[in-house]
Motif scaffolding. Structure first.
Motif, PDB file in Angstrom:
ATOM      1  N   ILE A 290     126.137  -0.378  57.269  1.00 42.69           N
ATOM      2  CA  ILE A 290     126.955   0.821  57.102  1.00 42.69           C
ATOM      3  C   ILE A 290     127.582   0.859  55.715  1.00 42.69           C
ATOM      4  O   ILE A 290     127.712   1.929  55.116  1.00 42.69           O
ATOM      5  CB  ILE A 290     128.019   0.918  58.216  1.00 42.69           C
ATOM      6  N   HIS A 291     127.960  -0.299  55.171  1.00 40.95           N
ATOM      7  CA  HIS A 291     128.573  -0.322  53.841  1.00 40.95           C
ATOM      8  C   HIS A 291     127.573   0.106  52.762  1.00 40.95           C
ATOM      9  O   HIS A 291     127.941   0.758  51.785  1.00 40.95           O
ATOM     10  CB  HIS A 291     129.119  -1.715  53.535  1.00 40.95           C
ATOM     11  N   GLY A 292     126.316  -0.240  52.935  1.00 37.14           N
ATOM     12  CA  GLY A 292     125.287   0.190  51.997  1.00 37.14           C
ATOM     13  C   GLY A 292     125.088   1.695  52.031  1.00 37.14           C
ATOM     14  O   GLY A 292     124.932   2.335  50.996  1.00 37.14           O
ATOM     15  N   TRP A 293     125.074   2.281  53.236  1.00 37.86           N
ATOM     16  CA  TRP A 293     124.909   3.723  53.358  1.00 37.86           C
ATOM     17  C   TRP A 293     126.103   4.466  52.777  1.00 37.86           C
ATOM     18  O   TRP A 293     125.945   5.521  52.138  1.00 37.86           O
ATOM     19  CB  TRP A 293     124.691   4.120  54.818  1.00 37.86           C
ATOM     20  N   ILE A 294     127.314   3.914  52.996  1.00 29.58           N
ATOM     21  CA  ILE A 294     128.507   4.539  52.422  1.00 29.58           C
ATOM     22  C   ILE A 294     128.445   4.494  50.901  1.00 29.58           C
ATOM     23  O   ILE A 294     128.725   5.487  50.218  1.00 29.58           O
ATOM     24  CB  ILE A 294     129.782   3.851  52.953  1.00 29.58           C
ATOM     25  N   ALA A 295     128.067   3.340  50.354  1.00 26.17           N
ATOM     26  CA  ALA A 295     127.961   3.213  48.897  1.00 26.17           C
ATOM     27  C   ALA A 295     126.903   4.154  48.337  1.00 26.17           C
ATOM     28  O   ALA A 295     127.103   4.785  47.291  1.00 26.17           O
ATOM     29  CB  ALA A 295     127.639   1.763  48.519  1.00 26.17           C
ATOM     30  N   LEU A 296     125.773   4.265  49.015  1.00 24.92           N
ATOM     31  CA  LEU A 296     124.716   5.177  48.571  1.00 24.92           C
ATOM     32  C   LEU A 296     125.196   6.622  48.591  1.00 24.92           C
ATOM     33  O   LEU A 296     124.977   7.382  47.639  1.00 24.92           O
ATOM     34  CB  LEU A 296     123.479   5.016  49.463  1.00 24.92           C
ATOM     35  N   GLY A 297     125.861   7.025  49.654  1.00 25.59           N
ATOM     36  CA  GLY A 297     126.372   8.389  49.761  1.00 25.59           C
ATOM     37  C   GLY A 297     127.432   8.690  48.714  1.00 25.59           C
ATOM     38  O   GLY A 297     127.392   9.732  48.051  1.00 25.59           O
ATOM     39  N   LEU A 298     128.392   7.772  48.553  1.00 27.11           N
ATOM     40  CA  LEU A 298     129.436   7.988  47.549  1.00 27.11           C
ATOM     41  C   LEU A 298     128.858   8.014  46.135  1.00 27.11           C
ATOM     42  O   LEU A 298     129.264   8.841  45.308  1.00 27.11           O
ATOM     43  CB  LEU A 298     130.506   6.906  47.663  1.00 27.11           C
ATOM     44  N   GLY A 299     127.926   7.134  45.854  1.00 31.10           N
ATOM     45  CA  GLY A 299     127.301   7.117  44.536  1.00 31.10           C
ATOM     46  C   GLY A 299     126.558   8.397  44.240  1.00 31.10           C
ATOM     47  O   GLY A 299     126.619   8.933  43.130  1.00 31.10           O
ATOM     48  N   THR A 300     125.871   8.929  45.229  1.00 34.60           N
ATOM     49  CA  THR A 300     125.137  10.177  45.057  1.00 34.60           C
ATOM     50  C   THR A 300     126.091  11.347  44.831  1.00 34.60           C
ATOM     51  O   THR A 300     125.902  12.151  43.915  1.00 34.60           O
ATOM     52  CB  THR A 300     124.255  10.449  46.285  1.00 34.60           C
ATOM     53  N   VAL A 301     127.129  11.423  45.651  1.00 35.99           N
ATOM     54  CA  VAL A 301     128.091  12.526  45.531  1.00 35.99           C
ATOM     55  C   VAL A 301     128.809  12.469  44.185  1.00 35.99           C
ATOM     56  O   VAL A 301     128.959  13.494  43.505  1.00 35.99           O
ATOM     57  CB  VAL A 301     129.099  12.496  46.707  1.00 35.99           C
ATOM     58  N   VAL A 302     129.250  11.292  43.775  1.00 36.83           N
ATOM     59  CA  VAL A 302     129.964  11.156  42.505  1.00 36.83           C
ATOM     60  C   VAL A 302     129.032  11.490  41.338  1.00 36.83           C
ATOM     61  O   VAL A 302     129.441  12.172  40.384  1.00 36.83           O
ATOM     62  CB  VAL A 302     130.568   9.744  42.360  1.00 36.83           C
ATOM     63  N   SER A 303     127.786  11.042  41.387  1.00 37.62           N
ATOM     64  CA  SER A 303     126.848  11.330  40.304  1.00 37.62           C
ATOM     65  C   SER A 303     126.580  12.825  40.174  1.00 37.62           C
ATOM     66  O   SER A 303     126.558  13.370  39.062  1.00 37.62           O
ATOM     67  CB  SER A 303     125.524  10.606  40.533  1.00 37.62           C
ATOM     68  N   VAL A 304     126.392  13.497  41.288  1.00 42.93           N
ATOM     69  CA  VAL A 304     126.156  14.946  41.256  1.00 42.93           C
ATOM     70  C   VAL A 304     127.406  15.672  40.771  1.00 42.93           C
ATOM     71  O   VAL A 304     127.320  16.625  39.987  1.00 42.93           O
ATOM     72  CB  VAL A 304     125.704  15.455  42.642  1.00 42.93           C
ATOM     73  N   ALA A 305     128.585  15.219  41.199  1.00 41.91           N
ATOM     74  CA  ALA A 305     129.830  15.854  40.773  1.00 41.91           C
ATOM     75  C   ALA A 305     130.046  15.684  39.270  1.00 41.91           C
ATOM     76  O   ALA A 305     130.427  16.640  38.576  1.00 41.91           O
ATOM     77  CB  ALA A 305     131.011  15.276  41.551  1.00 41.91           C
ATOM     78  N   VAL A 306     129.813  14.490  38.745  1.00 40.46           N
ATOM     79  CA  VAL A 306     129.981  14.262  37.310  1.00 40.46           C
ATOM     80  C   VAL A 306     128.975  15.097  36.519  1.00 40.46           C
ATOM     81  O   VAL A 306     129.327  15.739  35.527  1.00 40.46           O
ATOM     82  CB  VAL A 306     129.851  12.758  36.971  1.00 40.46           C
ATOM     83  N   GLY A 307     127.726  15.114  36.946  1.00 36.91           N
ATOM     84  CA  GLY A 307     126.712  15.916  36.257  1.00 36.91           C
ATOM     85  C   GLY A 307     127.035  17.394  36.297  1.00 36.91           C
ATOM     86  O   GLY A 307     126.921  18.104  35.302  1.00 36.91           O
ATOM     87  N   GLY A 308     127.467  17.894  37.444  1.00 35.19           N
ATOM     88  CA  GLY A 308     127.837  19.303  37.565  1.00 35.19           C
ATOM     89  C   GLY A 308     129.063  19.639  36.733  1.00 35.19           C
ATOM     90  O   GLY A 308     129.129  20.696  36.105  1.00 35.19           O
ATOM     91  N   GLY A 309     130.035  18.734  36.721  1.00 36.78           N
ATOM     92  CA  GLY A 309     131.231  18.954  35.911  1.00 36.78           C
ATOM     93  C   GLY A 309     130.919  19.002  34.428  1.00 36.78           C
ATOM     94  O   GLY A 309     131.426  19.867  33.702  1.00 36.78           O
ATOM     95  N   LEU A 310     130.097  18.092  33.964  1.00 36.39           N
ATOM     96  CA  LEU A 310     129.726  18.093  32.547  1.00 36.39           C
ATOM     97  C   LEU A 310     128.921  19.331  32.177  1.00 36.39           C
ATOM     98  O   LEU A 310     129.102  19.900  31.097  1.00 36.39           O
ATOM     99  CB  LEU A 310     128.945  16.820  32.207  1.00 36.39           C
ATOM    100  N   ALA A 311     128.038  19.753  33.062  1.00 39.19           N
ATOM    101  CA  ALA A 311     127.276  20.974  32.801  1.00 39.19           C
ATOM    102  C   ALA A 311     128.202  22.189  32.759  1.00 39.19           C
ATOM    103  O   ALA A 311     128.041  23.073  31.904  1.00 39.19           O
ATOM    104  CB  ALA A 311     126.204  21.165  33.865  1.00 39.19           C
TER     105      ALA A 311
ATOM    106  N   LEU B 196     130.070  22.223  29.497  1.00 37.63           N
ATOM    107  CA  LEU B 196     129.176  22.651  28.424  1.00 37.63           C
ATOM    108  C   LEU B 196     129.009  24.167  28.414  1.00 37.63           C
ATOM    109  O   LEU B 196     129.097  24.806  27.359  1.00 37.63           O
ATOM    110  CB  LEU B 196     127.814  21.975  28.595  1.00 37.63           C
ATOM    111  N   ILE B 197     128.808  24.755  29.568  1.00 38.85           N
ATOM    112  CA  ILE B 197     128.611  26.203  29.660  1.00 38.85           C
ATOM    113  C   ILE B 197     129.890  26.948  29.291  1.00 38.85           C
ATOM    114  O   ILE B 197     129.865  27.925  28.534  1.00 38.85           O
ATOM    115  CB  ILE B 197     128.127  26.586  31.075  1.00 38.85           C
ATOM    116  N   ILE B 198     131.034  26.492  29.817  1.00 38.36           N
ATOM    117  CA  ILE B 198     132.309  27.141  29.506  1.00 38.36           C
ATOM    118  C   ILE B 198     132.611  27.050  28.017  1.00 38.36           C
ATOM    119  O   ILE B 198     133.045  28.021  27.391  1.00 38.36           O
ATOM    120  CB  ILE B 198     133.440  26.517  30.347  1.00 38.36           C
ATOM    121  N   SER B 199     132.361  25.884  27.434  1.00 43.85           N
ATOM    122  CA  SER B 199     132.620  25.692  26.015  1.00 43.85           C
ATOM    123  C   SER B 199     131.762  26.619  25.172  1.00 43.85           C
ATOM    124  O   SER B 199     132.237  27.218  24.203  1.00 43.85           O
ATOM    125  CB  SER B 199     132.338  24.234  25.635  1.00 43.85           C
TER     126      SER B 199
END
Length: 84
Positions: free
Chosen positions: A37-58, A61-64
């Protein structure tokens, strides 16, 4: 469709099929692997954080770009380059 795109599409299809074949072969040759379960939680959190950071940076960039914050940097570059 342009005739020059056909070889590119063929190479892409072959690459995708090779990747799929490698995945099927790899899954068949791996021993039984399980993730707790800890591996699945880490995988899910890592995926969500990566998508959030990528979306935030994009978004930044667009707003700027739309608000013209990049224009000052471009103007400095244009002023420093001599005309050719």
């Amino acid at each position: 469709m342009n005739r020059t795109n056909i070889p590119l599409i063929a190479v892409a299809v072959v690459a995708i099929l090779l990747c799929l074949a490698f995945i099927v072969w790899g899954l068949g040759n791996l021993p039984e692997v399980s993730m707790g379960i800890h591996g699945w939680i880490a995988l899910g959190l890592g995926t969500v954080v990566s998508v959030a950071v990528g979306g935030g940076l994009a978004a930044i960039l667009i707003i700027s770009r739309r608000n013209g914050y990049d224009e000052a940097a471009h103007q400095v570059f244009k002023d420093s380059e001599p005309d050719l």
